[in-house]
Design a protein around this motif. Structure first.
Motif, PDB file in Angstrom:
ATOM      1  N   ASP A 123       0.826  -1.208   0.000  1.00  0.00           N
ATOM      2  CA  ASP A 123       0.000   0.000   0.000  1.00  0.00           C
ATOM      3  C   ASP A 123       0.861   1.260   0.000  1.00  0.00           C
ATOM      4  OD1 ASP A 123      -2.989  -0.816   0.436  1.00  0.00           O
ATOM      5  OD2 ASP A 123      -1.806  -2.119   1.762  1.00  0.00           O
ATOM      6  N   THR A 124       0.440   2.220  -0.821  1.00  0.00           N
ATOM      7  CA  THR A 124       1.074   3.538  -0.879  1.00  0.00           C
ATOM      8  C   THR A 124      -0.016   4.602  -0.773  1.00  0.00           C
ATOM      9  OG1 THR A 124       2.842   2.720  -2.297  1.00  0.00           O
ATOM     10  CG2 THR A 124       2.515   5.100  -2.230  1.00  0.00           C
ATOM     11  N   LEU A 125       0.203   5.575   0.086  1.00  0.00           N
ATOM     12  CA  LEU A 125      -0.756   6.659   0.297  1.00  0.00           C
ATOM     13  C   LEU A 125      -0.124   7.976  -0.145  1.00  0.00           C
ATOM     14  CD1 LEU A 125      -3.581   7.409   1.463  1.00  0.00           C
ATOM     15  CD2 LEU A 125      -2.412   7.896   3.625  1.00  0.00           C
ATOM     16  N   VAL A 173      -8.700  29.757  -3.257  1.00  0.00           N
ATOM     17  CA  VAL A 173      -8.970  28.461  -3.878  1.00  0.00           C
ATOM     18  C   VAL A 173      -8.271  27.357  -3.087  1.00  0.00           C
ATOM     19  CG1 VAL A 173      -8.690  27.074  -5.967  1.00  0.00           C
ATOM     20  CG2 VAL A 173      -9.175  29.525  -6.142  1.00  0.00           C
ATOM     21  N   ASN A 174      -8.990  26.256  -2.850  1.00  0.00           N
ATOM     22  CA  ASN A 174      -8.412  25.081  -2.209  1.00  0.00           C
ATOM     23  C   ASN A 174      -8.666  23.854  -3.065  1.00  0.00           C
ATOM     24  OD1 ASN A 174      -7.395  25.661   0.709  1.00  0.00           O
ATOM     25  ND2 ASN A 174      -9.273  26.868   0.505  1.00  0.00           N
ATOM     26  N   ASN A 175      -7.640  23.004  -3.192  1.00  0.00           N
ATOM     27  CA  ASN A 175      -7.764  21.767  -3.947  1.00  0.00           C
ATOM     28  C   ASN A 175      -7.042  20.662  -3.179  1.00  0.00           C
ATOM     29  OD1 ASN A 175      -6.810  19.683  -6.039  1.00  0.00           O
ATOM     30  ND2 ASN A 175      -8.321  20.872  -7.183  1.00  0.00           N
ATOM     31  N   VAL A 176      -7.762  19.579  -2.886  1.00  0.00           N
ATOM     32  CA  VAL A 176      -7.216  18.488  -2.079  1.00  0.00           C
ATOM     33  C   VAL A 176      -7.348  17.180  -2.852  1.00  0.00           C
ATOM     34  CG1 VAL A 176      -7.449  17.162   0.068  1.00  0.00           C
ATOM     35  CG2 VAL A 176      -7.789  19.648   0.080  1.00  0.00           C
ATOM     36  N   MET A 177      -6.315  16.332  -2.793  1.00  0.00           N
ATOM     37  CA  MET A 177      -6.357  15.016  -3.403  1.00  0.00           C
ATOM     38  C   MET A 177      -5.721  13.999  -2.453  1.00  0.00           C
ATOM     39  SD  MET A 177      -4.539  12.413  -5.033  1.00  0.00           S
ATOM     40  CE  MET A 177      -3.000  13.124  -5.587  1.00  0.00           C
ATOM     41  N   ILE A 178      -6.413  12.897  -2.240  1.00  0.00           N
ATOM     42  CA  ILE A 178      -5.884  11.781  -1.446  1.00  0.00           C
ATOM     43  C   ILE A 178      -6.000  10.523  -2.299  1.00  0.00           C
ATOM     44  CG2 ILE A 178      -6.121  10.408   0.651  1.00  0.00           C
ATOM     45  CD1 ILE A 178      -7.431  12.843   1.956  1.00  0.00           C
ATOM     46  N   GLN A 179      -4.887   9.806  -2.451  1.00  0.00           N
ATOM     47  CA  GLN A 179      -4.862   8.634  -3.331  1.00  0.00           C
ATOM     48  C   GLN A 179      -4.221   7.445  -2.623  1.00  0.00           C
ATOM     49  OE1 GLN A 179      -2.135   8.166  -6.957  1.00  0.00           O
ATOM     50  NE2 GLN A 179      -4.089   8.799  -7.878  1.00  0.00           N
ATOM     51  N   PHE A 236      -9.602  10.400  -3.843  1.00  0.00           N
ATOM     52  CA  PHE A 236     -10.658  11.339  -3.464  1.00  0.00           C
ATOM     53  C   PHE A 236     -10.150  12.741  -3.754  1.00  0.00           C
ATOM     54  CE2 PHE A 236     -12.045  14.426  -0.283  1.00  0.00           C
ATOM     55  CZ  PHE A 236     -13.411  14.442  -0.512  1.00  0.00           C
ATOM     56  N   THR A 237     -11.006  13.576  -4.346  1.00  0.00           N
ATOM     57  CA  THR A 237     -10.623  14.952  -4.651  1.00  0.00           C
ATOM     58  C   THR A 237     -11.667  15.924  -4.133  1.00  0.00           C
ATOM     59  OG1 THR A 237     -11.680  14.801  -6.836  1.00  0.00           O
ATOM     60  CG2 THR A 237      -9.307  14.329  -6.711  1.00  0.00           C
ATOM     61  N   PHE A 238     -11.205  17.087  -3.762  1.00  0.00           N
ATOM     62  CA  PHE A 238     -12.102  18.159  -3.318  1.00  0.00           C
ATOM     63  C   PHE A 238     -11.581  19.474  -3.864  1.00  0.00           C
ATOM     64  CE2 PHE A 238     -12.719  21.638  -0.209  1.00  0.00           C
ATOM     65  CZ  PHE A 238     -14.091  21.802  -0.358  1.00  0.00           C
ATOM     66  N   SER A 239     -12.473  20.257  -4.446  1.00  0.00           N
ATOM     67  CA  SER A 239     -12.106  21.557  -4.995  1.00  0.00           C
ATOM     68  C   SER A 239     -13.113  22.593  -4.532  1.00  0.00           C
ATOM     69  CB  SER A 239     -12.069  21.502  -6.528  1.00  0.00           C
ATOM     70  OG  SER A 239     -11.836  22.787  -7.071  1.00  0.00           O
ATOM     71  N   ASN A 240     -12.616  23.726  -4.064  1.00  0.00           N
ATOM     72  CA  ASN A 240     -13.474  24.810  -3.599  1.00  0.00           C
ATOM     73  C   ASN A 240     -12.965  26.112  -4.214  1.00  0.00           C
ATOM     74  OD1 ASN A 240     -15.392  26.287  -2.187  1.00  0.00           O
ATOM     75  ND2 ASN A 240     -14.033  26.590  -0.433  1.00  0.00           N
ATOM     76  N   VAL A 241     -13.824  26.779  -5.000  1.00  0.00           N
ATOM     77  CA  VAL A 241     -13.431  28.014  -5.687  1.00  0.00           C
ATOM     78  C   VAL A 241     -14.452  29.106  -5.352  1.00  0.00           C
ATOM     79  CG1 VAL A 241     -12.778  29.064  -7.888  1.00  0.00           C
ATOM     80  CG2 VAL A 241     -12.495  26.604  -7.549  1.00  0.00           C
ATOM     81  N   PRO A 242     -14.307  29.755  -4.188  1.00  0.00           N
ATOM     82  CA  PRO A 242     -15.189  30.873  -3.867  1.00  0.00           C
ATOM     83  C   PRO A 242     -14.637  32.177  -4.451  1.00  0.00           C
ATOM     84  CG  PRO A 242     -13.800  30.387  -1.985  1.00  0.00           C
ATOM     85  CD  PRO A 242     -13.398  29.426  -3.085  1.00  0.00           C
ATOM     86  N   THR A 243     -15.505  32.973  -5.049  1.00  0.00           N
ATOM     87  CA  THR A 243     -15.080  34.239  -5.655  1.00  0.00           C
ATOM     88  C   THR A 243     -15.983  35.358  -5.155  1.00  0.00           C
ATOM     89  OG1 THR A 243     -14.313  33.092  -7.633  1.00  0.00           O
ATOM     90  CG2 THR A 243     -14.650  35.465  -7.803  1.00  0.00           C
ATOM     91  N   GLU A 244     -15.366  36.401  -4.648  1.00  0.00           N
ATOM     92  CA  GLU A 244     -16.098  37.567  -4.153  1.00  0.00           C
ATOM     93  C   GLU A 244     -15.563  38.797  -4.859  1.00  0.00           C
ATOM     94  OE1 GLU A 244     -19.046  39.385  -2.063  1.00  0.00           O
ATOM     95  OE2 GLU A 244     -18.471  37.361  -1.485  1.00  0.00           O
TER      96      GLU A 244
END
Length: 351
Positions: free
Chosen positions: A19-21, A52-58, A73-81
């Motif tokens: 296993d590799t994380l 902006v936040n971008n997360v990846m776990i593999q 698993f990926t997560f992306s959050n792009v809030p713009t004001e």
């Protein structure tokens, strides 16, 4: 003035022989400073605040030398004001009366054709999020290289934009043969104002696939597979969707949801109208087939070919953005020419 701060954190960890994380976090914070230089409205400009936040776990697991699985698993959050200076003016700052205006001050657009414009644009916020999961199983079985996998994305679009809320004031040469003269006299060619754009979209994107690369002979490799990617429409969670039916229009069918709507214009809650406006399609099966042939057997010349079905199933979230601009979800008025002068655009308007 732009300030951009970027951070990248990556961790790779072996969890044993099989296993590799891997984990990665990327942050990109963009700060675009708004401008309102004293005595120079032509330098007026909105700013941006976009963290902006971008997360990846593999995780990669080796079952045996010829069987491997990779899940991520990926997560992306792009809030713009959009932001404006604390001393930003609005139309009322120049003596314009008779309009509803938001509490926050900024200039939407004042444009003089062929001369100049003062443009702050829309305010926002514009927020996008995406959660994703992907899994791929690779298996080498004799002359077969098999891939079996799936992907899932949950996408979110939230729009709370005060588009057109401050009004657009447009001047041209129609009244005076000189656009600057029209501006000085306050003769507008067009006035446009809206209550804003609001939507809360959600969607789930699924895909499943199978592929086999088969070494039929030393010189011939066959590729074949099947992808299944159902189409699901965006769901506006507050039902801000419209459907126009020509048949209902000619039949004089009117909405029971919004009874003042013209014939043929129906909404979720009306008979035959799905909540998302359109229906999903669960028949998007996409087979593919291909080959590679070593023409001479020496490895110097090859012939390749293939064919397949493909579906553009991940529809962009802006596809139903138009609903955010029209009644009854966002009233707008467009007057050409405006009934009143720049100082009082709605003078005498009874709409």
């Amino acid at each position: 003035i732009q300030n951009i701060n970027q951070y990248v954190l990556r961790i790779d960890e072996r969890l044993g022989d099989k296993d590799t994380l891997t984990g990665r976090w990327f942050k990109d914070h963009i700060d675009y400073v708004p401008q309102n230089p004293a005595g120079n409205l032509l330098g007026y400009q909105s700013g941006y605040d976009q963290p902006v936040n971008n997360v990846m776990i593999q995780e990669t697991h080796t079952f045996r030398s010829n069987l491997l699985n990779q899940a991520s698993f990926t997560f992306s959050n792009v809030p713009t004001e959009k932001i404006f200076t604390s001393d930003s003016p609005n139309a009322a700052s120049f003596g314009v009366t008779g309009l509803w205006l938001p509490t926050t001050k900024w200039i939407q657009n004042i444009g003089i054709s062929g001369a100049f414009s003062i443009n702050g644009g829309a305010k926002g916020p514009f927020n996008n999020k995406d959660y994703g999961f992907q899994d791929n199983l690779s298996w080498v079985a004799g002359r077969h290289n098999i891939d079996l996998g799936m992907s899932y994305d949950h996408s979110i679009v939230n729009l709370g934009d005060q588009y057109l809320a401050q009004g657009q004031f447009n001047f041209n040469a129609t009244s005076t043969n000189y656009s600057l003269a029209s501006f000085m006299l306050g003769y507008m060619d067009n006035f446009h104002q809206g209550y804003g754009e609001f939507k809360n979209n959600r969607n789930n994107f699924w895909a499943f696939y199978f592929n086999d690369s088969f070494h039929a002979t030393r010189r011939l490799t066959l590729n074949y597979g099947l992808r299944y990617e159902p189409y699901t429409p965006w769901k506006e969670i507050k039902g801000r969707v419209e459907v126009f039916s020509p048949a209902n229009y000619y039949a004089g069918v009117q909405s029971q949801k919004f009874t003042n709507a013209p014939p043929g214009l129906l909404f979720p809650g009306d008979k035959g109208v799905p909540f998302s406006g359109v229906r999903p399609n669960y028949t998007n099966f996409a087979p593919r087939v291909g080959f590679a042939y070593d023409l001479t057997g020496s490895g110097t010349t090859s012939i390749r070919g293939g064919a397949g079905f493909f579906y553009d199933s991940q529809t962009a979230g802006v596809i139903n953005n138009r609903f955010a601009d029209i009644s009854p979800f966002s009233p707008q008025v467009s007057l050409s020419p405006a009934p009143g002068p720049f100082s009082d655009p709605l003078r005498g308007y009874t709409g």
